[in-house]
Write a protein that holds these residues in place. Structure first.
Motif: not given
Lengths: 231, 231
Positions: B211, B200-201, B115-116, B197, A191, A193-194, A197, B204
């Protein structure tokens, strides 16, 4: 993708936009450099022709004119001009246009460091863009992590492009453009929102470039072949 | 690095900590699994011995006991237990200890998605850790982006480990540990503030795993050889 669908690269006189425009022109795409100053945009287009060949389909125009002529608009502008530019060109973005945002909200925009990002209320520059485009226009986040130096050099880049967005068709447009750049594998990153990142990864890569004196990029490992779109 | 310097892996009964402990035990390091429950920690240690061999130097103990016995403490705990655990073990962290934080503030900690990430006031879990350790103890951010499945599988991992921290000596300790894992290249990622960072990676990468049904990792391209620490 129909190679005659024009791509407007707003901010295409800057190094990132110039590099993307160059790569797409080399791939046979129709590219319109957008700038505040039509003359500067045309000059950048001429420079691209010198590198991509006289048959390259590159022109330059003022941002709103370029936007209106395009089916795909790519934003490669410093974050401090991001909202202002989008408000300005909004009346010129036609329904069905795909807007691809490569903007990174670097703290350098407010006099800070290029190794830090600003907090954007919507979550990311790309989500800010999604608020500012006309209804029916999809925003995709991509290309933030492809350094300008790599794009402007010769030969393939050793980088993946992660594409994030909420409209699968628009995401596909961006992935198809991404793999026109030799070396790039395009990956569906989920999405919009990513995008936050992806944008922060750029700050990390800029820091690595400074610290280690290189031109860094990222590759994603460990996914099945179906995850990687390639030429 | 002296291979007899004990490494306490707090949360080492979970998949991430278990995988790191396994890899370091296989490399000949002295590893103490830490857990709230000493018995569970010992059981995990036994399982590691089954895979790493009877000569592997692995034991298990309660978190505070493990911390006191260690020169290096690695945090591999869910974010919801991060501050509480650090406050609990703080009196057991000896001066000169290196604390390596692999924690990611996933929104899953508060019932959200993996994922967040959550916003952490200090900027990152690792910076929160830096506030909670005794004075004279350095915190390094690393290992967030190495998936547990990769660590627990056989063979080399196709991943780089970016190490961020404010104490060059502690950073070196973490990079030296990183390259004990076959396949890993360790990269100096700058100050501890960049941990946000790295964290957050991970979100992701978790999204990419879901997915695309894979076990993703990242590689940094384009830096000179001197930037990559390898075995």
């Amino acid at each position: 993708m129909n190679p005659t669908r024009p791509i407007a690269v707003l901010g295409g006189t800057g190094p990132e936009g110039f590099g993307l425009a160059l790569r797409w022109a080399q791939a046979g795409e129709t590219v319109i450099i957008g700038s505040r100053d039509a003359k500067r945009a045309q000059d950048a287009g001429e420079k691209i022709k010198q590198r991509a060949g006289v048959s390259a389909k590159v022109s330059g125009d003022e941002n709103s004119v370029a936007s209106y002529a395009a089916d795909i608009i790519v934003l490669t502008i410093p974050f401090e001009g991001h909202a202002t530019l989008l408000k300005q060109v909004k009346p010129s973005i036609r329904p069905g246009t795909t807007v691809i945002d490569a903007t990174v909200p670097l703290a350098a925009s407010v006099g800070g460091r290029a190794t830090r990002t600003l907090g954007v209320w919507q979550g990311s520059a790309a989500q800010q863009a999604a608020e500012l485009v006309p209804k029916g226009v999809s925003v995709v986040a991509a290309f933030q992590n492809l350094g300008a130096e790599l794009l402007n050099a010769e030969g393939p880049v050793d980088c993946d492009v992660i594409v994030c967005g909420d409209d699968p068709k628009a995401n596909q447009v961006a992935r198809t453009l991404a793999i026109k750049i030799p070396g790039v594998r395009a990956i569906d990153g989920g999405k919009l929102e990513n995008a936050r990142i992806l944008e922060q990864i750029t700050a990390l890569l800029i820091g690595l470039n400074i610290r280690h004196k290189g031109y860094s990029g990222i590759r994603i490992t460990g996914l099945p072949p179906s995850a990687y779109e390639v030429v």
